[in-house]
Enzyme design. Structure first.
Site: not given
Ligand code: NAP
Length: 264
Positions: A147, A160
């Site tokens: 991130s 985080y």
């Molecule tokens: P998201 O749709 O909530 O995706 C997060 C995914 O992680 C979900 O599919 C969830 O699936 C999985 N997950 C969470 N905890 C887990 C666990 N303990 N074991 C296995 N799987 C787990 O959000 P996203 O934005 O796409 O996030 C993806 C990545 O991008 C993350 O690392 C996040 O920190 C990073 N990111 C996001 C943003 C943003 O603004 N969206 C910005 C910077 C970085 P389950 O719930 O089914 O386990």
């Protein structure tokens, strides 16, 4: 169809990619993009139904395995299941993550531990489970979805931010260890991206400040010099590019996908 277009569709043919958190948001976009480039893709997460919905759109090219990445035994079993169907792992995208916020004074040990467990230890555990295959093959791609919070600080998300800085440290250290083994290790650092994590953050601001959803969303977009929220496909395209054979010299890097919010 041009030769370049044909080769893009097959650039990752024969490769097996594991994408953690592949059932939603950025992970689903990454899984779909890697499959479009010819890879067989295993999507991994805790909710099997969400994973199966992504797989259903790509019959034969994708499979779903359920595991909590904070549990090493579950991860080992899930990776063994993934190999049984699609073979040794060539590409690992450590994308699963959670972003919970709280002022530092209200960040208790449980929240701190949860952020470190999911975002940092989960990346470590999955990398340990996949690296052996890549060392044997003398080819591999590891992409950690960190991130911009891994590059700079943000208020109210200390746990985080600390975890994502850790992911970038892990990326650099492992990159040095495997530099001569045909494996690249990089991090991709999205800014605010249009997914459930962002929707929850906006809802949180609305609940805590009484501001409108539109106002809260505009606040998140304001930090991006392009004045907008990043789309999951833009992150997926960067991850897929790092996985291409021609990206072999890009190693140990943390690439921001954030419209210039953070500049090296
Ligand atoms: P998201 O749709 O909530 O995706 C997060 C995914 O992680 C979900 O599919 C969830 O699936 C999985 N997950 C969470 N905890 C887990 C666990 N303990 N074991 C296995 N799987 C787990 O959000 P996203 O934005 O796409 O996030 C993806 C990545 O991008 C993350 O690392 C996040 O920190 C990073 N990111 C996001 C943003 C943003 O603004 N969206 C910005 C910077 C970085 P389950 O719930 O089914 O386990």
């Amino acid at each position: 169809m041009t030769q370049q277009a044909v080769s893009l569709f097959t650039a990752l043919a024969g490769r097996h990619a594991v994408v953690t958190g592949g059932g939603s948001g950025i992970g689903a976009a990454i899984a779909t993009t890697l499959a479009a480039q010819g890879a067989r893709v295993t999507v991994l997460g805790r909710r099997l139904e969400a994973l199966q919905a992504v797989v259903a759109a790509h019959p034969g090219a994708m499979q779903a395995v359920a595991a909590d990445i904070t549990d090493a035994a579950q991860v080992d079993a899930a990776f063994a299941q993934a190999r049984a169907q699609f073979g040794a792992i060539d590409i690992l995208v450590n994308n699963a993550g959670q972003a919970h916020s709280a002022p530092f004074a209200k960040t208790d040990l449980a929240l701190w531990q949860q952020m470190l467990d999911v975002n940092l230890t989960g990346t470590f555990v999955c990398t340990q489970a996949a690296l052996g295959d890549m060392l044997t093959a003398r080819w591999g791609r590891i992409v950690n979805v960190a991130s911009t919070a891994g590059l700079v600080g943000y208020a109210y998300v200390a746990a985080y931010v600390a975890a994502k800085h850790g992911v970038i440290g892990l990326t650099k250290a492992l990159a040095l260890e495997v530099a001569k083994k045909g494996i690249t290790v990089n991090a991709v650092c999205p800014g605010y991206t249009e997914t459930e994590i962002l929707r929850e953050s906006i809802a949180n601001v609305v609940a805590k400040t009484g501001r409108s959803e539109e106002d809260a969303r505009a606040e998140f977009a304001k930090g991006n010099p392009q004045g907008r929220i990043v789309q999951p496909q833009e992150v997926a395209d960067t991850v897929a590019w790092l996985c291409l054979p021609g990206s072999a010299a890009i190693h140990g890097q943390s690439i921001a996908v954030c419209g210039g919010e953070v500049m090296a």
